[in-house]
Scaffold this active site. Structure first.
Site, PDB file in Angstrom:
ATOM      1  NE  ARG A  53      -5.823  -4.582   3.833  1.00 39.05           N
ATOM      2  CZ  ARG A  53      -5.171  -3.778   4.633  1.00 39.05           C
ATOM      3  NH1 ARG A  53      -5.224  -3.959   5.954  1.00 39.05           N
ATOM      4  NH2 ARG A  53      -4.423  -2.790   4.185  1.00 39.05           N
ATOM      5  N   GLY A  54      -2.767  -6.418   3.182  1.00 33.62           N
ATOM      6  CA  GLY A  54      -1.582  -5.733   3.700  1.00 33.62           C
ATOM      7  C   GLY A  54      -0.390  -6.669   3.523  1.00 33.62           C
ATOM      8  CG  ASP A 244       1.413  -3.478  -1.014  1.00 30.20           C
ATOM      9  OD1 ASP A 244       1.056  -2.301  -0.809  1.00 30.20           O
ATOM     10  OD2 ASP A 244       0.817  -4.463  -0.551  1.00 30.20           O
ATOM     11  CG  ASN A 254       1.587   1.818  -0.229  1.00 33.16           C
ATOM     12  OD1 ASN A 254       1.543   0.728   0.345  1.00 33.16           O
ATOM     13  ND2 ASN A 254       0.984   2.890   0.258  1.00 33.16           N
ATOM     14  CE  LYS A 255      -4.467  -0.822  -1.881  1.00 37.08           C
ATOM     15  NZ  LYS A 255      -4.941  -1.936  -2.735  1.00 37.08           N
TER      16      LYS A 255
END
Ligand code: MRU
Length: 368
Positions: A53-54, A244, A254-255
């Site tokens: 992931r990432g 992201d 982003n998260k």
């Protein structure tokens, strides 16, 4: 980076010279296990189930998955199927589309029998580029940390808050938000990192804390809700997060929870920087809140917590009444106005279209 003294990347070609190995991130920090990917399906499952992931690592894995697919079917139709299946694995990180487009453009004009070998080389080039890019981000971020250290706290510890895992496990090596941290630490600047646990999947607790611990960077794990309090009390000198997808106007997706950190940073005059490779910029869109698809994931990630039990098993435990309705958005968008700067491989840009275009004239000139 090192794991118990052994240098690792998050993805590499197996000793057989054909298949691809990745670190199974669903098992960390409790077990260090390698997963071998042999087929397109293996690569799709690894991305979808977050074995990898990432944003940058998702892109690199998709590139290798495309190559693995062409080993079995290098026809035009086979290529399109591989593209479509990989593209559907996760919706938010734009590196996935970037990597697949690059792979497709590289091989599409070749004869089918030439495609797999060329795809293998190109996937390797994408992985190598990611490492080089993150080192560039690290060098520019290091200058920023040095200047904060010199101007505000000469000789004292610099406290950096980070969210999720934008570390080497989220990339091929070095990480984005962690590259400046590793470089500053290695240069002898005293650094301490506040690691947000990052519910629901706890990538901060399970991955960032693991990485920093293995590299010897001082850090403390905090609950996601602690950031505002820490900033109000002068305990954060700098926020560094990943991305992201970044719009051409500098909005950052982003998260989930990144936006709240940016709001708290803004209210407390704490510099809030986003570290990102240019592969994370989506030049086709401008308004992040309206135009970026936000992944929604299974409710069990919220209603359960996964951890190690006292008898050493990795298990999920329920933390909500059975049947509780859950909504689980995986990402949020931080508007450009809350961002102090974008640390890229081409330098530190302001979070706006003009500055990003200046940093990347070749890309920004492309029609949307
Ligand atoms: O859902 P994940 O674990 O793939 O989300 C990862 C993040 O949000 C990272 O912060 C982002 O990809 C930047 S990684 C260099």
């Amino acid at each position: 980076m090192n794991v118990d003294g052994v240098p690792y990347r998050s993805i590499w070609v197996n000793g057989d010279g054909i298949s691809v190995d990745v670190i199974d991130q669903t098992r960390l920090p409790h077990a260090f296990e390698i997963m071998n990917l042999k087929t397109l399906d293996d690569a799709c499952v690894a991305i979808r189930d977050m074995v990898v992931r990432g944003a940058p690592l998702i892109g690199a894995t998709a590139a290798f998955g495309f190559y693995l697919a062409l080993r079995h079917d290098a026809s035009d139709r086979g290529m399109q199927t591989a593209y479509d299946l990989l593209y559907a694995t996760r919706p938010t990180a734009v590196n996935l589309r970037w990597a697949l487009d690059r792979m497709h453009q590289t091989v599409r004009r070749l004869e089918p029998e030439e495609r797999a070998a060329r795809a293998y080389a190109e996937a390797g080039a994408i992985a190598a580029l990611d490492v080089e890019t993150n080192q560039g981000i690290g060098r520019f971020g290091l200058v920023l940390i040095e200047s904060i250290a010199m101007k505000k706290k000469p000789g004292e510890t610099i406290n950096i808050l980070t969210h999720c895992n934008a570390g080497w496990l989220a990339t091929v090596d070095w990480g984005t938000a962690t590259a400046p941290i590793y470089m500053a630490h290695d240069a002898g600047i005293p650094i301490h990192v506040w690691v947000d646990e990052t519910r629901p999947r706890n990538q901060g607790a399970s991955l960032t804390a693991w990485e920093l611990g293995h590299h010897g960077v001082p850090h403390s794990l905090v609950v996601d809700n602690a950031g505002g309090h820490l900033m109000q009390h002068g305990l954060v000198d700098l926020c560094l997060v990943g991305s992201d997808r970044t719009t051409r106007s500098g909005d950052v997706c982003n998260k989930i929870g990144t936006y709240l950190k940016a709001l708290a940073a803004n209210d407390n005059d704490v510099p809030f920087y986003v570290c990102l490779p240019s592969t994370t910029i989506d030049w086709t869109i401008s308004d992040g809140r309206a135009e970026i698809p936000i992944e929604q994931r299974d409710g069990s990630e919220v209603s359960q917590v996964i951890g190690k039990t006292s008898d050493g098993q990795i298990a999920a435990v329920a933390i909500a009444p059975d049947g509780t309705p859950v909504v689980n958005y995986a990402f949020d968008v931080t508007p450009a106005r809350l961002i102090s700067g974008l640390i890229t491989e081409s330098g530190i840009a302001d979070a706006n279209e003009r500055s990003l275009g200046h940093a990347f004239p070749k890309f920004s000139a492309r029609p949307g």
